[in-house]
Design an enzyme around this catalytic site. Sequence first.
Site, mmCIF file in Angstrom:
data_model
loop_
_atom_site.group_PDB
_atom_site.id
_atom_site.type_symbol
_atom_site.label_atom_id
_atom_site.label_comp_id
_atom_site.label_asym_id
_atom_site.label_seq_id
_atom_site.Cartn_x
_atom_site.Cartn_y
_atom_site.Cartn_z
ATOM 1 N N THR A 45 0.834 -1.208 0.000
ATOM 2 C CA THR A 45 0.000 0.000 0.000
ATOM 3 C C THR A 45 0.866 1.253 0.000
ATOM 4 O OG1 THR A 45 -1.710 -1.177 1.242
ATOM 5 C CG2 THR A 45 -1.819 1.226 1.227
ATOM 6 N N THR A 46 1.879 1.265 0.861
ATOM 7 C CA THR A 46 2.764 2.425 0.965
ATOM 8 C C THR A 46 3.551 2.640 -0.320
ATOM 9 O OG1 THR A 46 2.955 1.929 3.319
ATOM 10 C CG2 THR A 46 4.498 3.535 2.436
ATOM 11 N N TYR A 108 -13.011 -4.166 -3.017
ATOM 12 C CA TYR A 108 -14.085 -3.783 -3.927
ATOM 13 C C TYR A 108 -15.081 -4.920 -4.162
ATOM 14 C CZ TYR A 108 -16.903 -1.632 -7.479
ATOM 15 O OH TYR A 108 -17.987 -1.144 -8.163
ATOM 16 N N TYR A 134 -2.668 -10.114 4.559
ATOM 17 C CA TYR A 134 -2.700 -8.682 4.893
ATOM 18 C C TYR A 134 -4.153 -8.285 5.134
ATOM 19 C CZ TYR A 134 -1.899 -3.603 4.182
ATOM 20 O OH TYR A 134 -1.851 -2.237 4.296
ATOM 21 N N ARG A 139 -9.253 -0.349 4.192
ATOM 22 C CA ARG A 139 -8.966 -0.211 2.763
ATOM 23 C C ARG A 139 -9.829 -1.144 1.910
ATOM 24 N NH1 ARG A 139 -4.735 3.551 0.866
ATOM 25 N NH2 ARG A 139 -3.451 3.963 2.688
ATOM 26 N N LYS A 163 -0.239 -9.728 8.456
ATOM 27 C CA LYS A 163 -0.071 -8.314 8.792
ATOM 28 C C LYS A 163 -1.444 -7.829 9.236
ATOM 29 C CE LYS A 163 0.940 -3.734 6.853
ATOM 30 N NZ LYS A 163 1.286 -2.960 5.633
ATOM 31 N N ILE A 205 5.239 -4.375 10.162
ATOM 32 C CA ILE A 205 5.465 -3.937 8.786
ATOM 33 C C ILE A 205 5.140 -2.461 8.785
ATOM 34 C CG2 ILE A 205 4.797 -4.192 6.372
ATOM 35 C CD1 ILE A 205 4.275 -7.154 6.947
#
Length: 295
Positions: A45-46, A108, A134, A139, A163, A205
């Site tokens: 994501t980052t 989504y 994750y 999100r 994570k 993380i």
Amino acid sequence: MLFQGSAVALVTPFTKENKVNYDKLEELVEFHIKNNTDAIVVCGTTGEASTLDDKEHVAAIKCVIDAVNKRIPVIAGTGGNDTDHSIMLSRIAENFGADGLLIINPYYNKGNKSGIKAHFTKIAQSVEIPIILYNVPSRTGVNLSPKLVAELAYGVENIVGIKEASGDMAQVAEIARLVDNNFSIYSGNDDSTLPLLSLGGAGVISVLANICPRESHDLVYSFLSGNVEKSRELQLNMKPLIDALFVEVNPVPIKTAMNLLGMEVGNLRLPLSHMEASNINLLKQELKNFGFDLK
């Protein structure tokens, strides 16, 4: 265990022309290895993975793997909401030499429980390297339940960790209760690394580690070595800076901070854009309070 300690959720640097800056990516790798980062997560994501096309995505993964050259583990973000596409990226990352994969909960289209379980299982069975789940419901719109995490942990050999970025410590505790010691739990939130470690976590993380790699490493290893007081001091001392790094959606503040510190990682890709002026001022102040010199 794939890694213990602090893995940086690495930003993807861009040139002035908004292309991936592979030279800078190699420079960031050296910075992290020099400053005690324990593993590198690329294209998460980052790393703005959702704005990278496939060619850029796999090139960034290969660039980091080659630059690291087996000195620390490299974990490639290859998840998404299309199972077959994730399998394709995962196999490429494995062939490049990735040590593990970070696979996000589908977003989504979300998926029901049976679909999500099949999604992770099919990806894991397509490769031989370890996979970290994750879970980031803010999100994705879907939460990975502790029961489902445990089913995947016991049912799929190379799903070895999670994570956890739900921010729900009760959920983390339930995961820890249900899985065995071979399954690693990593904090996905810099502000709750220590609480997660107290429940048996293996590390973090980290977004913060992009600018505070040594401190992020020390926070984890102080706790693991029994120096809880030092770990607590680091967690609390860094909290105002962590808060400033999440005053807007990640990775907007961390890339802004890195540029303010002269690390020259470039702009963000739309739909992400520059920070609000008041938030930049807050970020500048917290960077100064922490002892950074702004460029």
